[in-house]
Design a protein around this motif. Structure first.
Motif, PDB file in Angstrom:
ATOM      1  N   PHE A   8       0.828  -1.194   0.000  1.00  0.00           N
ATOM      2  CA  PHE A   8       0.000   0.000   0.000  1.00  0.00           C
ATOM      3  C   PHE A   8       0.868   1.251   0.000  1.00  0.00           C
ATOM      4  N   TYR A   9       2.017   1.157   0.698  1.00  0.00           N
ATOM      5  CA  TYR A   9       2.942   2.262   0.748  1.00  0.00           C
ATOM      6  C   TYR A   9       3.399   2.612  -0.671  1.00  0.00           C
ATOM      7  N   ALA A  41      -3.794  14.772   3.755  1.00  0.00           N
ATOM      8  CA  ALA A  41      -3.876  14.075   5.053  1.00  0.00           C
ATOM      9  C   ALA A  41      -3.553  12.611   4.802  1.00  0.00           C
ATOM     10  N   ASP A  42      -2.753  12.030   5.682  1.00  0.00           N
ATOM     11  CA  ASP A  42      -2.395  10.597   5.603  1.00  0.00           C
ATOM     12  C   ASP A  42      -2.728   9.971   6.937  1.00  0.00           C
ATOM     13  N   PHE A  43      -3.312   8.831   6.912  1.00  0.00           N
ATOM     14  CA  PHE A  43      -3.552   8.113   8.165  1.00  0.00           C
ATOM     15  C   PHE A  43      -3.831   6.645   7.879  1.00  0.00           C
ATOM     16  N   THR A  48      -5.604  -0.165   6.208  1.00  0.00           N
ATOM     17  CA  THR A  48      -4.745   0.250   5.105  1.00  0.00           C
ATOM     18  C   THR A  48      -4.302   1.708   5.263  1.00  0.00           C
ATOM     19  N   TYR A  49      -3.307   2.103   4.454  1.00  0.00           N
ATOM     20  CA  TYR A  49      -2.911   3.508   4.441  1.00  0.00           C
ATOM     21  C   TYR A  49      -3.877   4.307   3.573  1.00  0.00           C
ATOM     22  N   LEU A 203      -7.323   4.811  -0.905  1.00  0.00           N
ATOM     23  CA  LEU A 203      -7.476   3.907   0.226  1.00  0.00           C
ATOM     24  C   LEU A 203      -6.751   2.610  -0.133  1.00  0.00           C
ATOM     25  N   GLY A 204      -5.460   2.582   0.156  1.00  0.00           N
ATOM     26  CA  GLY A 204      -4.658   1.391  -0.113  1.00  0.00           C
ATOM     27  C   GLY A 204      -4.730   0.934  -1.559  1.00  0.00           C
ATOM     28  N   GLY A 205      -4.655   1.878  -2.468  1.00  0.00           N
ATOM     29  CA  GLY A 205      -4.671   1.504  -3.887  1.00  0.00           C
ATOM     30  C   GLY A 205      -6.050   1.626  -4.518  1.00  0.00           C
TER      31      GLY A 205
END
Ligand code: AMP
Ligand code: MG
Length: 349
Positions: A8-9, A41-43, A48-49, A203-205
């Motif tokens: 996901f990163y 915003a990242d969380f 998932t990331y 959302l995670g891809g």
């Protein structure tokens, strides 16, 4: 770092990097776009990331509100959170649902019908058996699979007014194949209500965009390569669309040299193995894109193509087959850049 998280990163990196490149169809600039500033915003949520990007002329609170919305939806829809509405329904077999949970479940049941069972929102007993929700993964016995399979019964889920009930003990709901797409659609709706003209959520891809970039060019979304962690299958130019991918590579475990992944074919009870390794659905409707990415992955090439042929024009797709072919529907072929050879899929009627 867990392997899935690492994927996901990288997906996040691809989207951000390519989200900043040049314009193919320049649009006239308005005051809004000239003054637009980037806010992000990242969380971590929904396992998932998540990254959200909006361009707006002023400092904006929309990302704070959007983050709260993601957490709210997670609390409603996540079957693994004991306090969620879906977990309560699974446990009590009766629950009054919020509009969100009701709508997602209602849509999930519609896709169960239109995909002739390939999308199965009652997959939870099988997911639990294979150990994906807890991480205690293992290969079950044939008898165990048979027993869990008898519980993967969406026909036992009944919706009336705001109520939902499960009419057979042991039948349990899992909305993991549709919840992120619903969430991305809801975030885009929220951006629109807040007058955001340009933004993207990942959302995670699972990516969905509003408008295009402030310079008028489309967003560029890298589609993860299933076998090469730091590589991508290709890059899709997109605007006002969801781009959602399903693949066994996203979550899997290995036992005795074999690989078992998290998308279960509810006609067998085993991980789907019907000739596809990655399915990307492109559509203005994130919920549809998510449900169908899972369903078409389960169907395999032939049925997926037949499904696309008989559907109206509401989605496009990119399929990667186990024998290494890349199939792309005509409408998006020109805006999907890849080093691989593209087999273009045409509508026959
Ligand atoms: P996705 O990444 O959208 O394809 O969703 C995969 C998730 O959907 C899994 O982790 C399960 O929670 C759920 N799932 C697995 N198999 C199915 C299926 N056949 N139909 C619907 N949801 C599924
Ligand atoms: Mg899905």
């Amino acid at each position: 770092m867990k392997k899935t998280i690492k994927y996901f990163y990288w997906i996040g990196i691809f989207v951000l990097l390519f989200g900043l490149s040049a314009c193919s169809v320049p649009q006239p600039k308005t005051e809004d776009t000239i003054n637009a500033e980037k806010h992000t915003a990242d969380f971590f949520a929904m396992d998932t990331y998540i990254t959200m990007t909006v361009y707006d002329a002023q400092e904006t609170s929309v990302l704070e509100i959007a983050k709260k919305r993601v957490l709210e939806l997670e609390e409603k829809l996540n079957a693994e959170d004991d306090d969620s509405e879906i977990a309560t329904l699974n446990h009590n077999r009766n629950a009054v649902l919020s509009q969100d949970a009701y709508q997602v479940l209602e849509k999930a049941l519609v896709y169960w019908q239109t995909t002739e069972g390939a999308f199965n929102p009652a997959i939870h007993p099988l997911m639990a058996l294979w150990g994906f929700p807890t991480g205690k993964t293992r290969v079950p016995t044939e008898q165990e699979v048979k027993t869990a399979l008898a519980l993967a019964r969406p026909d036992k889920i009944v919706l009336t007014d705001e109520m939902a009930s499960i009419q057979q003990p042991g039948v349990q709901i899992d909305l993991g194949g549709i919840a992120k797409g619903y969430t991305s659609s809801e975030l885009i709706k929220l951006f629109r209500q807040n007058d955001i003209k340009s933004g993207l959520v990942n959302l995670g891809g699972n990516v969905q965009s509003i408008g295009c970039k402030p310079d008028g060019s489309p967003w560029k979304v890298g589609i993860q390569h299933p076998d090469r962690e730091k590589d991508y299958l290709g890059i899709l130019e997109t605007q006002n669309e969801a781009v959602i991918t399903s693949g066994g590579y996203e979550r899997f475990f290995e036992e005795n040299g074999a690989t078992y992944h998290h998308i279960i074919d509810s006609s067998t009870g085993y991980p789907a193995d019907n000739g596809l390794i990655s399915v990307t659905i492109v559509s203005p409707d994130g919920t549809l894109a998510d449900a169908l990415s899972t369903a078409l992955y389960v169907m395999g090439e032939e049925k997926a193509l037949a499904y696309w042929q008989k559907s109206a024009d509401d989605f496009e797709m990119i399929l990667l087959t186990q024998d290494g072919r890349l199939l792309v529907t005509r409408e998006i072929a020109a805006r999907f850049e890849t080093d691989m050879k593209k087999e273009i899929i045409e509508k026959t009627a």
